[in-house]
Write an enzyme that holds these catalytic residues in place. Sequence first.
Site, PDB file in Angstrom:
ATOM      1  N   SER A   1       0.923  -1.394   0.028  1.00 42.87           N
ATOM      2  CA  SER A   1      -0.180   0.011   0.101  1.00 42.87           C
ATOM      3  C   SER A   1       0.850   1.214   0.022  1.00 42.87           C
ATOM      4  O   SER A   1       1.790   1.428  -0.812  1.00 42.87           O
ATOM      5  CB  SER A   1      -0.729  -0.090   1.188  1.00 42.87           C
ATOM      6  OG  SER A   1      -1.960   0.883   1.062  1.00 42.87           O
TER       7      SER A   1
ATOM      8  N   ASP B   1      -8.200  -4.172  -7.172  1.00 38.52           N
ATOM      9  CA  ASP B   1      -7.681  -3.740  -5.721  1.00 38.52           C
ATOM     10  C   ASP B   1      -8.502  -2.380  -5.417  1.00 38.52           C
ATOM     11  O   ASP B   1      -8.449  -1.207  -6.548  1.00 38.52           O
ATOM     12  CB  ASP B   1      -6.249  -3.168  -5.943  1.00 38.52           C
ATOM     13  CG  ASP B   1      -5.771  -2.730  -4.605  1.00 38.52           C
ATOM     14  OD1 ASP B   1      -6.286  -2.123  -3.775  1.00 38.52           O
ATOM     15  OD2 ASP B   1      -4.779  -3.083  -4.392  1.00 38.52           O
TER      16      ASP B   1
ATOM     17  N   HIS C   1      -6.999  -5.348  -1.306  1.00 39.08           N
ATOM     18  CA  HIS C   1      -5.928  -4.518  -1.206  1.00 39.08           C
ATOM     19  C   HIS C   1      -4.828  -5.388  -0.319  1.00 39.08           C
ATOM     20  O   HIS C   1      -5.059  -5.468   0.790  1.00 39.08           O
ATOM     21  CB  HIS C   1      -6.375  -3.157  -0.506  1.00 39.08           C
ATOM     22  CG  HIS C   1      -5.302  -2.174  -0.553  1.00 39.08           C
ATOM     23  ND1 HIS C   1      -4.588  -1.872  -1.569  1.00 39.08           N
ATOM     24  CD2 HIS C   1      -4.945  -1.732   0.397  1.00 39.08           C
ATOM     25  CE1 HIS C   1      -3.983  -0.884  -1.291  1.00 39.08           C
ATOM     26  NE2 HIS C   1      -3.880  -0.754   0.213  1.00 39.08           N
TER      27      HIS C   1
END
Length: 533
Positions: free
Chosen positions: A232, A458, A487
């Site tokens: 991320s 995602d 994600h």
Amino acid sequence: MRGRTVAAAGLAVAALTGATVIGAPASAGTARGDGVPAVTGAAAGGGGLERFREQKITWHRCRTGPDDAAGKELDEAKAQCAEVTVPLDYARPDGRTVTVVLSRLKAADPGRRRGTLLYNPGGPGVPAMSLVLQVKQAAPAVAARYDLVGMDPRFVGRSTPLDCRWPTGAVGSAGPDRRTFERSAAVARDLASRCAAHRDVLPHISTRNTARDMDVVRAALGEQRISYLGSSYGTYLGAVYLQLFPRHVDRVVLDSVLDPARYGPDLTRTQGPALNALLKDWAAWTAARHDRHGLGSTTAEVLATVNRINRAAGRAPLRVGRHRVDSRLLPMALFHITAGDSPQAYAGFAADVRVLRDAARGRAVTPTPTLEAVLSGLSAPDDGTTAVQTAIMCADRAASRDPRAYYRDIRAHRADEPLFGPLTRNLTPCSFWPVSPAEPPTEVRNDVPLLMVGATGDPGAVHRGQLAAHRALTGSRMVTLRGAFRHTVYGGLFSPRDACVDRFVNRYLAEGVLPAGDVSCPGGPSSGGRSTR
């Protein structure tokens, strides 16, 4: 399982042969290729940065007191902890300093030790010290070859703190009309003003400086090169480190990569189509199990149920146990749909929606444990975490200071993004921030070899952004999990595990084998680990 998926949603809100450098250029905005701003005069004297790079690290136990459960867990795993001193402002290395805190799990097989692997889970501003334990559990073959290091970035977790004393952790959704938008703007303005007392520090809470801190840690550890795993926001931090210090990296994995050219306070504006696709996938899954979940027998009926809840919250707050869920809170409460596409996560989300549906009908309801945890977190004062996350984004890239531009954008997308658009397109405290970034955004473009992994669906690091990062990082190989809505994809750290993705990552980190080209893995929560090229 649901606790882990909710944590993954938090990561969404707010992105390895040894890497041989082939002429990677210096970043825009730096005067030298080592990622350090040029300094002159007194700032250049007194040993400059060398005193930080050559400092001796003193390792000790991690537990700080009887109530320190995380420290106790690290001690039981035989981890070590330490503090490293870094400059607040790298252009003035003889000025004020701050501390970053580390944890280290030594390689389980010292005879085959490759080096040090630093892990950042994202956020921005998520503490990493304790999460090295999850990496070891998820990838024992990797833990055998590397010392696993978790660094709480500057002003995060146990590192030097910053607390703006925010009464709430988020601005929230702009709601259904101009009145509710103006109310959210007032919240954002108030939160920004509460950080003004720290204006001497705020410009230096940037990703660029965290990357520089990483390099001080590398040098202090005595490593010529360091390997890196980031997910991320951690992918943006990794990309910035690559750009600033290309000759100091070994093997690098970026999981769910953010577009480095767009990262900043307004990045969430790109999430609309991906969130709609995820919501539709969940609705189809739920409709197929109407006898169990009772939210509608078709995808359209389930989506209509969600829209009715949204409209009801816009008229009057929903009574959900001890909570009142209005149009500002509802999209945030439902944002944990981004936690993953496993049957368990989807079923849990359906249970939450069922509670909200009944509340919208005026019935007395008791929230599910997950919904209770989410709503309690949203109503609690900020513990400093969200303010620091916001400060990092504000220091990385300037945001528009015209509230009208945000409102026009929200209005333009009300039809196609009725639930999440007023949340993801809303302004943030960065629109009223008391200081400007100290440096321009990092221009990421180099050919350092690395491995990217991510899912096509995602909702946090959208696939279009992943592809943009892949083009900018020309030495990367990309493993794409097709048809999955999650994600982060590696190791089951924050979302359903995938054997195909794990095989490529573990082989690269443990053996140094990059795929010859880009690779696709079949998606789905029970994918069998096959790949296609």
